[in-house]
Design an enzyme around this catalytic site. Structure first.
Site, short mmCIF file in Angstrom:
data_model
loop_
_atom_site.label_atom_id
_atom_site.label_comp_id
_atom_site.label_asym_id
_atom_site.label_seq_id
_atom_site.Cartn_x
_atom_site.Cartn_y
_atom_site.Cartn_z
N LYS A 22 -5.68 -12.00 2.75
CA LYS A 22 -4.64 -12.15 1.73
C LYS A 22 -3.30 -11.83 2.48
O LYS A 22 -2.40 -12.69 2.49
CB LYS A 22 -4.92 -11.54 0.51
CG LYS A 22 -3.65 -11.59 -0.41
CD LYS A 22 -3.83 -10.61 -1.53
CE LYS A 22 -3.58 -9.15 -1.67
NZ LYS A 22 -2.00 -9.01 -1.55
N CYS A 117 1.94 -5.65 -8.02
CA CYS A 117 1.35 -4.40 -8.37
C CYS A 117 2.40 -3.16 -8.92
O CYS A 117 3.30 -3.02 -8.27
CB CYS A 117 0.74 -3.89 -6.98
SG CYS A 117 -0.79 -4.48 -6.48
N ASP A 307 -4.11 0.65 1.53
CA ASP A 307 -4.81 -0.24 0.95
C ASP A 307 -6.36 -0.01 0.96
O ASP A 307 -7.16 -0.46 0.50
CB ASP A 307 -4.68 -1.75 1.38
CG ASP A 307 -3.25 -2.26 0.74
OD1 ASP A 307 -2.73 -1.68 0.11
OD2 ASP A 307 -3.16 -3.38 1.51
C1 UD1 Z 1 2.45 -4.73 2.29
C2 UD1 Z 1 1.01 -5.39 1.79
C3 UD1 Z 1 0.49 -4.12 0.81
C4 UD1 Z 1 0.45 -2.72 1.60
C5 UD1 Z 1 1.81 -2.36 2.10
C6 UD1 Z 1 1.80 -1.04 3.08
C7 UD1 Z 1 1.42 -7.66 1.69
C8 UD1 Z 1 1.69 -8.87 0.96
N1 UD1 Z 1 1.40 -6.57 1.11
O1 UD1 Z 1 3.39 -4.60 0.97
O2 UD1 Z 1 -0.79 -4.82 0.52
O3 UD1 Z 1 0.09 -1.86 0.85
O4 UD1 Z 1 2.27 -3.39 3.00
O5 UD1 Z 1 0.65 -1.36 4.09
O6 UD1 Z 1 1.30 -7.74 2.85
N2 UD1 Z 1 10.27 -0.01 0.94
C9 UD1 Z 1 11.43 0.42 0.75
N3 UD1 Z 1 12.34 -0.64 0.73
C10 UD1 Z 1 12.08 -1.88 1.22
C11 UD1 Z 1 10.64 -2.43 1.53
C12 UD1 Z 1 9.73 -1.14 1.44
O7 UD1 Z 1 11.73 1.30 0.51
O8 UD1 Z 1 13.00 -2.89 0.97
C13 UD1 Z 1 9.18 1.20 0.81
C14 UD1 Z 1 8.02 0.82 -0.30
O9 UD1 Z 1 8.39 1.38 -1.34
C15 UD1 Z 1 6.91 1.64 0.38
C16 UD1 Z 1 7.10 1.54 2.19
O10 UD1 Z 1 8.46 1.16 2.21
O11 UD1 Z 1 7.20 3.05 0.17
C17 UD1 Z 1 6.13 0.46 2.60
O12 UD1 Z 1 6.28 -0.65 2.10
P1 UD1 Z 1 5.96 -2.07 2.65
O13 UD1 Z 1 5.42 -2.09 3.82
O14 UD1 Z 1 7.18 -2.82 2.39
O15 UD1 Z 1 4.97 -2.76 1.78
P2 UD1 Z 1 4.83 -4.32 1.22
O16 UD1 Z 1 5.39 -5.07 2.53
O17 UD1 Z 1 5.39 -4.56 0.17
#
Ligand code: UD1
Length: 420
Positions: A22, A117, A307
């Protein structure tokens, strides 16, 4: 809302064919926005999140042709909108991955602030900051992030202060069509990011350092038609292995990439599982033994994946001894704990650490899914519990697991979908 009825207590055994990932499929589908021609992606998982992404692309004028072999052909030469509307984005936070591609192709984008989520605040500030480094100007109005690059995107240096998976993907896609060179430091190294980068290269992008934390991109004028295969879903795969382990059973995964699963496999070995890796299969056998509890701290890849955290809490809850699972990636990702406690699990939650003392058996109960992986963990708990468990709100599961009840039934589980 559909629910699952599970009668627990059976040791699982058999083969499972793992679906496409996914988290690789979503950004790869979004990458089609960047190509003024046909692209073909194979091994697409049949999931609600994928359907949402295809609808989103369809609203932007992309032609979508699905076939029954699990491939999709997309043609974005007819792109006519740069808006990702709230009604779709709210159901899937990962819709944010259209931001980079739209800016790259059309130099503008309007993406509703995401929902998805409920596992913490999940901001997009790092996406915005990184894209600003490539010449994008942003404003947030009416619940939308609106980006414009008046003179087009220009290559730049981006250093992520925190590793972000979709943030890396967004800026990578933008950089591919930016003028000149870009460097992304502290990039996410998840296999799904590498799979996206390989896809972009197949479509004409120039990227060095794929799979590392430093990506170097030489911008090109345009991408071209091409095809690409989506990698197997390491999280789906890991979930089935934990299901087999928790029920003291065995299981062989077919069509997986074992090297993407090292962190999970190591923990399962530590829990007492015999693991065999061979080509694209992985087998697990508990030989009828109860698992031993393990300690886990979630970190970015190649560390232990957030995850997979909830599934291991389910395993620990019926394992021998005590275990500690600490979540470091998301601030509010322990919502499965109260539900498991209702099934008789002995879990102490302190901050983001779940300390368990394994019980001999959980007891079936009605429980509620709160997010995708939490739902998976409740299904696992149901599989090991005595009596009946009803898992409610399984629309979360349908977002990310393809025909999970069918695959589990094939392993000998008693699980049926109760339509509502
Ligand atoms: C992706 C995955 C998700 C997984 C996560 C961490 C997809 C579609 N989803 O989510 O299944 O659980 O990686 O492996 O690939 N953060 C910030 N600011 C931002 C972006 C992120 O503070 O602009 C923080 C988030 O709140 C979190 C951390 O960074 O604490 C990591 O998040 P991130 O790697 O961005 O997760 P996703 O890409 O949303």
């Amino acid at each position: 809302m559909d629910r699952f009825l599970i009668r627990g207590g059976r040791a699982l055994s058999g083969d499972v064919k793992v679906s496409g990932a996914k988290n690789a499929a979503l950004p790869i589908l979004a990458a089609a926005l960047m190509v003024p021609g046909k692209v073909r992606f194979e091994n697409l998982p049949h999931l609600n999140d994928v359907t949402t992404m295809l609808q989103l692309l369809g609203r932007m004028g992309v032609e979508v042709l699905l076939d029954d072999t699990g491939s999709v052909e997309l043609d974005a030469s007819t792109l006519n909108s740069v808006i990702a509307p709230y009604d779709l984005v709210r159901t899937m936070r990962a819709s944010i991955v259209v931001l980079g591609p739209l800016l790259a192709r059309a130099h503008q984008a309007e993406v509703s602030l995401p929902g998805g989520c409920a596992i913490g605040t999940r901001p997009v500030n790092l996406h915005v900051k990184a894209l600003e480094r490539l010449g994008v100007e942003f404003e947030v109005t009416d619940g939308y992030i609106k980006g414009r690059a008046p003179v087009g995107l220009v290559g730049g240096k981006v250093l992520f202060e925190k590793i972000t998976v979709t943030g890396t993907e967004n800026v990578l896609m933008a950089a591919v069509l930016a003028k000149g060179e870009s460097i992304i430091e502290n990039a996410a190294r998840e296999p799904e990011v590498a799979n996206l980068a390989d896809c972009l290269v197949a479509l004409g992008a120039k990227i060095d350092g794929i799979g590392t934390d430093t990506l170097r991109i030489e911008g090109v004028n345009a991408l071209h038609s091409g095809r690409h295969r989506i990698i197997p879903d390491r999280i789906e795969a890991g979930t089935f292995l934990v299901a087999a382990a928790a029920t003291t059973g065995s299981c062989t995964l077919i069509e997986v990439e074992p090297k993407h699963m090292d962190a999970t496999l190591l923990k399962l070995e530590e829990a007492g599982a015999r693991i065999e890796r061979s080509g694209t299969t992985v087998s697990l056998d508990m030989r009828g033994n109860r698992a031993k509890a393990v300690d886990i701290t979630t970190v970015e890849y190649p560390g232990f994946a957030t995850d997979m955290q909830a599934q291991f809490v389910a395993l620990n809850s019926v394992a021998e001894g005590s275990g500690r699972v600490t979540e470091t990636i998301f601030e509010n990702r322990m919502m499965h704990i109260p539900e498991m406690q209702r099934m008789g699990a002995e879990i102490d939650l302190y901050g983001s650490t779940a300390s368990t003392v394994g019980v001999n058996q959980l007891k079936g109960a009605p429980v509620m899914s709160t997010d995708l992986r939490a739902s998976a963990s409740l299904i696992l708990a149901g599989l090991v519990a005595k009596g009946e468990t009803i898992v409610d709100r399984i629309y979360h599961i349908d977002r990310g697991y393809e025909r999970i009840e069918e695959k589990l039934s094939n392993l000998g589980a008693e699980i049926i979908r109760l339509p509502n």
